[in-house]
Design a protein around this motif. Sequence first.
Motif, short mmCIF file in Angstrom:
data_model
loop_
_atom_site.label_atom_id
_atom_site.label_comp_id
_atom_site.label_asym_id
_atom_site.label_seq_id
_atom_site.Cartn_x
_atom_site.Cartn_y
_atom_site.Cartn_z
N UNK A 128 16.56 10.38 44.05
CA UNK A 128 17.52 11.07 44.55
C UNK A 128 18.13 11.96 43.41
N UNK A 129 18.62 11.38 42.17
CA UNK A 129 19.16 12.07 41.06
C UNK A 129 18.28 13.17 40.63
N UNK A 130 16.86 13.08 40.73
CA UNK A 130 15.87 13.92 40.25
C UNK A 130 16.03 15.11 41.09
N UNK A 131 16.02 14.81 42.61
CA UNK A 131 16.13 16.15 43.48
C UNK A 131 17.68 16.88 43.41
N UNK A 132 18.64 15.86 43.12
CA UNK A 132 19.93 16.62 42.84
C UNK A 132 19.94 17.60 42.01
N UNK A 133 19.29 17.15 40.94
CA UNK A 133 19.14 18.16 39.35
C UNK A 133 18.35 19.16 39.89
N UNK A 134 17.23 18.89 40.68
CA UNK A 134 16.27 20.02 41.02
C UNK A 134 16.80 21.35 41.65
N UNK A 135 17.75 20.76 42.89
CA UNK A 135 18.22 21.69 43.40
C UNK A 135 19.22 22.61 42.38
N UNK A 136 19.99 22.07 41.67
CA UNK A 136 20.84 22.96 40.70
C UNK A 136 19.83 23.85 39.87
#
Length: 142
Positions: free
Chosen positions: A54-62
């Motif tokens: 989930x953290x990876x995906x949130x970072x990817x959105x940024x």
Amino acid sequence: MEDYLAGTTENQKILDRFIESMSNLDADRLSAVTDEGLVFTIMGSGAAAGVKSKGDMLGAYGAMKRVFPAGVQARVQETLGSGNRIVCRVECRAQTFDGVPYINNLCLFLTIEGGKITQAVEYADIQAVADVVGPAMERLGG
């Protein structure tokens, strides 16, 4: 099989919010519809592929928000569902910050438990990501 196109099931509402988060590259909306233990697998090879948290995906959105500041037009083409699983085909269109067009068609396999997406498997055109997103990140300086 439930009718996920009718927009009346709880799973359809979760899918709708997930697609909205994709369209707006909205990490808060993504966070709201995904479980803390989210496992997001992007199939294929290359830098974008692999198992993400989930953290990876949130970072990817940024990062994607920098590449596509106007967001992504993510439009569901079709859905199939059974129980707590949804399969959907999504067309994504966008322009990079400097006007390069981006089109990617993807297929998502989602598992929903307790009102949140717990697993996602994405099949997408990884070459489109490499051809457009990678160079755009380089132009942004990383």
